[in-house]
Write an enzyme that holds these catalytic residues in place. Structure first.
Site, PDB file in Angstrom:
ATOM      1  N   GLU A 133      -4.936   2.411   6.886  1.00  0.00           N
ATOM      2  CA  GLU A 133      -4.706   2.340   5.638  1.00  0.00           C
ATOM      3  C   GLU A 133      -5.626   3.591   4.814  1.00  0.00           C
ATOM      4  OE1 GLU A 133      -5.145  -1.487   3.603  1.00  0.00           O
ATOM      5  OE2 GLU A 133      -5.931  -0.445   1.607  1.00  0.00           O
ATOM      6  N   ARG A 156       0.790  -1.152  -0.041  1.00  0.00           N
ATOM      7  CA  ARG A 156      -0.106  -0.150   0.098  1.00  0.00           C
ATOM      8  C   ARG A 156       0.900   1.264  -0.051  1.00  0.00           C
ATOM      9  NH1 ARG A 156      -2.400  -3.819  -1.222  1.00  0.00           N
ATOM     10  NH2 ARG A 156      -4.062  -4.593  -0.204  1.00  0.00           N
ATOM     11  N   SER A 160     -10.689  -1.578   3.938  1.00  0.00           N
ATOM     12  CA  SER A 160     -10.239  -2.032   5.044  1.00  0.00           C
ATOM     13  C   SER A 160      -9.617  -0.517   5.682  1.00  0.00           C
ATOM     14  CB  SER A 160      -8.869  -2.786   4.656  1.00  0.00           C
ATOM     15  OG  SER A 160      -9.363  -3.809   3.936  1.00  0.00           O
TER      16      SER A 160
END
Ligand SMILES: Cc1cc2nc3c(=O)[nH]c(=O)nc-3n(C[C@H](O)[C@H](O)[C@H](O)COP(=O)(O)OP(=O)(O)OC[C@H]3O[C@@H](n4cnc5c(N)ncnc54)[C@H](O)[C@@H]3O)c2cc1C
Length: 309
Positions: A302, A182, A232
């Site tokens: 995230e 990420r 998420s």
């Protein structure tokens, strides 16, 4: 400031692509967020460069908005200029390479590749958001990541000396993206994504479609796709699964205001209808504290928390 923008960009204003005090909730998958002082929707690289140059010269903060699927926008909204990338829409094929502009939906890119009989992006089918956001985040799912298929990208360097000089564009090879979980060089270097080329391989369109369908089905079985969320909330901590940690703490369904930990997947916070960004933030902090106290595991977000607090 608003009047100055209007005077500076009359064509954008007259075509309804320069908006003031524009609520951002409808531009976020959480359906949460206050207004942007100025929202600009450029269609061309030239317009984008002009907007950035002006913002930098006037020291007006700016934020690049994709499809808003990885953001928690604060209740007070975003001060300064928000630049929406949805006007950058183009997909083309050259042999086994597919090129897509930043504003193209990732879903459309996957469908285009499938129809062309090009495989490799099945994993990404069902990840909401734009190509720009996906490259910026190195989005991934079901064993695949953007980094696995990306060949090269074209980015803009948002610095005055580049924007006003002859070299505002930076071409990045796959390696130069410095991809990790990420994470990408676009984040660390503050680059603006314009387009990417993906290297794919030939396969039967029906076989590609079947794999995409299977992945989408898994997503609908396991994730709360029917409620607004930002996906998420936390990055996967090493050696653990966030959803399991949260569930094992007994937090399933835990609610603060209009925000709740999803019953279906404890790694998601969902907006039950009237959630504020503050509700979500408090729930995030509560989860982090509870999980840390119980398991000494630090959960890092995230989703990106943006806007004025
Ligand atoms: C239901 C749901 C499921 C999800 N599942 C997944 C999943 O399986 N895997 C996964 O990785 N993610 C998942 N996500 C998160 C999200 O979809 C991805 O992170 C997506 O890639 C974000 O793209 P976006 O266009 O919405 O970016 P945004 O949310 O608009 O922006 C995210 C960041 O990217 C930056 N950005 C966007 N476009 C550009 C650009 N052109 N240039 C520079 N910076 C840019 C923004 O400034 C921001 O910092 C999910 C989200 C939801 C709501």
């Amino acid at each position: 400031m608003k009047r100055d923008f209007q005077d500076q960009f009359p064509l954008l204003y007259e075509s309804g692509r320069l908006l003031f005090d524009q609520p951002l909730a409808q531009r976020s998958s959480f359906k949460i967020g206050g207004p942007a002082d100025v929202l600009a929707l450029p269609n061309t690289q030239k317009e984008l460069i002009a907007l950035l140059t002006y913002a930098l010269q006037k020291q007006i903060p700016y934020f690049i908005l994709g499809k808003g699927t990885n953001l928690l926008i604060s209740d007070k909204g975003i001060r300064g200029l928000v630049i929406g990338m949805e006007g950058f829409q183009k997909i083309t094929r050259d042999e086994n390479y597919v090129s897509a502009f930043a504003g193209v939906k990732l879903r459309h890119l996957c469908e285009f590749a499938q129809q062309e009989g090009l495989a490799g992006l099945e994993f990404a089918h069902g990840i909401p958001g734009s190509v720009g956001g996906a490259v910026f985040m190195n989005a991934g799912a079901y064993g695949g990541e953007i980094k696995d298929r990306l060949y090269c990208s074209k980015c803009l360097i948002p610095e005055l000396e580049h924007l006003t000089g002859s070299d505002p564009i930076l071409h990045l090879t796959a390696e130069q993206h410095d991809f990790s979980y990420r994470m990408s060089a676009l984040q660390t270097r503050g680059l603006i994504h314009l387009s990417s080329v993906f290297r794919l391989f030939e396969d039967e369109p029906s076989a590609i479609k079947a794999r995409m369908k299977e992945i989408e089905q898994k997503r609908w079985e396991k994730q709360p796709m029917d409620l607004p969320s930002g996906g998420s909330v936390f990055k996967r901590p090493q050696g653990h699964f966030t959803g399991k940690l949260v569930e094992d703490c007994g937090l399933k369904g835990h609610r603060i205001g209009g925000a709740a930990i999803s019953d279906k997947h404890c790694g998601f916070i969902v907006n039950l209808g009237q959630a504020s960004a503050q509700d979500v933030l408090e729930l995030i902090k509560f989860i982090q504290k509870t999980v840390y106290e119980r398991y000494q595991v630090t959960l890092e977000t995230e989703i990106r928390l943006i806007g004025e607090r």
